[in-house]
Design a protein around this motif. Structure first.
Motif, PDB file in Angstrom:
ATOM      1  N   ALA A  26       1.009  -1.692  -0.049  1.00  0.00           N
ATOM      2  CA  ALA A  26       0.435   0.133   0.136  1.00  0.00           C
ATOM      3  C   ALA A  26       0.530   1.416  -0.137  1.00  0.00           C
ATOM      4  CB  ALA A  26      -0.732   0.014   1.099  1.00  0.00           C
ATOM      5  N   LEU A  27       2.291   1.714   0.591  1.00  0.00           N
ATOM      6  CA  LEU A  27       2.908   2.470   0.798  1.00  0.00           C
ATOM      7  C   LEU A  27       3.562   3.284  -0.734  1.00  0.00           C
ATOM      8  CD1 LEU A  27       5.561   2.720   3.712  1.00  0.00           C
ATOM      9  CD2 LEU A  27       6.010   3.660   0.734  1.00  0.00           C
ATOM     10  N   LEU A  28       3.909   2.040  -1.365  1.00  0.00           N
ATOM     11  CA  LEU A  28       4.425   1.708  -2.093  1.00  0.00           C
ATOM     12  C   LEU A  28       3.183   2.259  -3.543  1.00  0.00           C
ATOM     13  CD1 LEU A  28       6.279   1.997  -4.674  1.00  0.00           C
ATOM     14  CD2 LEU A  28       5.897  -0.674  -5.668  1.00  0.00           C
ATOM     15  N   ALA A  29       1.716   2.309  -3.761  1.00  0.00           N
ATOM     16  CA  ALA A  29       0.696   2.012  -3.938  1.00  0.00           C
ATOM     17  C   ALA A  29       0.590   3.487  -4.085  1.00  0.00           C
ATOM     18  CB  ALA A  29       0.075   0.744  -4.135  1.00  0.00           C
ATOM     19  N   VAL A  30       0.358   4.258  -2.801  1.00  0.00           N
ATOM     20  CA  VAL A  30      -0.612   5.420  -2.863  1.00  0.00           C
ATOM     21  C   VAL A  30       0.920   6.016  -3.255  1.00  0.00           C
ATOM     22  CG1 VAL A  30      -0.552   7.303  -1.514  1.00  0.00           C
ATOM     23  CG2 VAL A  30      -2.055   4.739  -0.668  1.00  0.00           C
ATOM     24  N   ALA A  31       1.592   6.271  -2.995  1.00  0.00           N
ATOM     25  CA  ALA A  31       3.292   6.500  -3.398  1.00  0.00           C
ATOM     26  C   ALA A  31       2.838   7.362  -4.879  1.00  0.00           C
ATOM     27  CB  ALA A  31       3.913   6.681  -2.600  1.00  0.00           C
ATOM     28  N   ALA A  32       3.299   5.889  -5.664  1.00  0.00           N
ATOM     29  CA  ALA A  32       3.278   6.298  -6.925  1.00  0.00           C
ATOM     30  C   ALA A  32       2.153   6.397  -7.773  1.00  0.00           C
ATOM     31  CB  ALA A  32       3.411   4.525  -7.332  1.00  0.00           C
ATOM     32  N   GLY A  33       0.962   6.187  -6.603  1.00  0.00           N
ATOM     33  CA  GLY A  33      -0.847   7.352  -7.724  1.00  0.00           C
ATOM     34  C   GLY A  33      -0.574   8.397  -7.110  1.00  0.00           C
ATOM     35  N   PHE A  34      -0.112   9.034  -6.835  1.00  0.00           N
ATOM     36  CA  PHE A  34      -0.254  10.658  -5.996  1.00  0.00           C
ATOM     37  C   PHE A  34       1.175  10.810  -6.778  1.00  0.00           C
ATOM     38  CE2 PHE A  34      -2.189   9.972  -2.414  1.00  0.00           C
ATOM     39  CZ  PHE A  34      -2.739  11.686  -2.515  1.00  0.00           C
ATOM     40  N   ALA A  35       2.588   9.843  -7.119  1.00  0.00           N
ATOM     41  CA  ALA A  35       3.146  10.448  -8.522  1.00  0.00           C
ATOM     42  C   ALA A  35       2.982  11.134 -10.027  1.00  0.00           C
ATOM     43  CB  ALA A  35       4.572   9.929  -8.735  1.00  0.00           C
ATOM     44  N   ALA A  36       2.008   9.769 -10.529  1.00  0.00           N
ATOM     45  CA  ALA A  36       1.247   9.552 -11.553  1.00  0.00           C
ATOM     46  C   ALA A  36       0.533  11.176 -11.533  1.00  0.00           C
ATOM     47  CB  ALA A  36       1.032   8.465 -11.153  1.00  0.00           C
ATOM     48  N   LEU A  37       0.180  11.399 -10.656  1.00  0.00           N
ATOM     49  CA  LEU A  37      -1.025  12.522 -10.461  1.00  0.00           C
ATOM     50  C   LEU A  37      -0.320  13.920 -11.203  1.00  0.00           C
ATOM     51  CD1 LEU A  37      -4.390  11.077  -8.477  1.00  0.00           C
ATOM     52  CD2 LEU A  37      -3.814  11.718 -11.923  1.00  0.00           C
ATOM     53  N   ALA A  38       0.732  13.458 -10.542  1.00  0.00           N
ATOM     54  CA  ALA A  38       1.696  15.176 -10.327  1.00  0.00           C
ATOM     55  C   ALA A  38       1.492  15.798 -11.452  1.00  0.00           C
ATOM     56  CB  ALA A  38       3.242  15.319 -10.185  1.00  0.00           C
ATOM     57  N   GLY A  39       0.710  15.461 -12.832  1.00  0.00           N
ATOM     58  CA  GLY A  39       0.936  16.286 -13.817  1.00  0.00           C
ATOM     59  C   GLY A  39      -0.627  17.515 -14.058  1.00  0.00           C
ATOM     60  N   THR A  40      -1.307  16.896 -12.907  1.00  0.00           N
ATOM     61  CA  THR A  40      -2.484  17.577 -12.506  1.00  0.00           C
ATOM     62  C   THR A  40      -2.053  19.169 -12.236  1.00  0.00           C
ATOM     63  OG1 THR A  40      -2.615  15.939 -11.128  1.00  0.00           O
ATOM     64  CG2 THR A  40      -3.492  15.599 -12.708  1.00  0.00           C
ATOM     65  N   SER A  41      -1.097  19.236 -11.141  1.00  0.00           N
ATOM     66  CA  SER A  41      -0.358  20.282  -9.936  1.00  0.00           C
ATOM     67  C   SER A  41      -0.720  21.839 -11.322  1.00  0.00           C
ATOM     68  CB  SER A  41       0.832  20.273 -10.190  1.00  0.00           C
ATOM     69  OG  SER A  41       0.715  19.095  -9.074  1.00  0.00           O
TER      70      SER A  41
END
Length: 241
Positions: A26-41
């Motif tokens: 879950a640690l890896l999945a959550v961090a990766a998910g947020f990183a993949a959404l970085a382009g929406t910033s």
């Protein structure tokens, strides 16, 4: 009993608990998910920090690291597990040290992997907006990510050993990490910089107005973890199994 067999025994325990695997995944999945959404910033915002944006998922992902540390030791207090462990290893301090090391190694490995994955996904998502991140800052953030998540897992482990309850530990730490810093906010001045999460995550920023530097912040988090481990070790040594 020598330390190596005790460590091996504690490592085997961690390997057999599926809930601990779930926490690290879950640690890896959550961090990766947020990183993949970085382009929406909003990359045009004056407060935009490309490095922090890439590692923004470490905030929510740390909950999984806390759960990993808390569950690893709280499982010993169920069904007489601690009594059996201390029968095999009468030196309570040695047993607790082995438990901490057995938790630290996988937490550090997954933390470093999380840092690398977050960096790669976040940079890809940000595109040209990530060009401002320097090479040394990237290396620092990946290494700091692994160290920080390990320290949070050890902080939870120490508190769980003191409280003898994973639920109680999570009930205290999660609100403390997610709420206290925001509630206190600017009213406490720079005091919030010395909270374990705020201090440790300074290393994930390109720049910060904190009085602490990146490594000094991690040192503050390490002191919190050390205090929790000392309290947990005291509880294991002094209280009945």
């Amino acid at each position: 009993m020598p330390f190596a067999p005790v460590l091996h025994s504690e490592w085997l325990k961690i390997r057999t608990l599926r809930s601990l695997y779930g926490s690290l995944a879950a640690l890896l999945a959550v961090a990766a998910g947020f990183a993949a959404l970085a382009g929406t910033s909003d990359t045009q915002s004056p407060d935009f920090d490309p490095l922090l944006t890439v590692f923004l998922g470490i905030g929510p992902a740390q909950i999984a690291a806390i759960a990993f540390g808390a569950l690893a030791v709280s499982s010993e207090f169920q069904g007489g597990g601690l009594r059996q462990a201390l029968t095999a290893v009468p030196q309570r301090g040695r047993w607790f040290a082995a438990k901490a090391v057995a938790v630290a190694f996988p937490a550090l490995a997954v933390g470093l992997l999380t840092g690398v994955v977050s960096l790669l996904l976040g940079r890809a998502a940000l595109g040209e907006a990530a060009d401002g991140i320097s090479g040394p800052a990237q290396v620092r953030a990946v290494v700091a990510c692994g160290i920080y998540l390990t320290l949070m897992a050890l902080l939870a482990l120490g508190l769980a050993a003191l409280l003898r309850s994973g639920i109680a530990t999570l009930s205290i730490l999660i609100p403390f990490i997610l709420v206290v810093g925001f509630v206190i906010g600017d009213a406490a001045g720079g005091a919030t910089d010395y909270l374990p999460d705020r201090a440790g995550q300074i290393a994930l920023r390109s720049a910060s107005d904190s009085s602490l530097g990146p490594w000094a912040g991690l040192t503050v988090t390490a002191l919190w973890a050390a205090a929790a481990l000392a309290a947990g070790a005291w509880s294991v040594r002094r209280r009945d199994a």
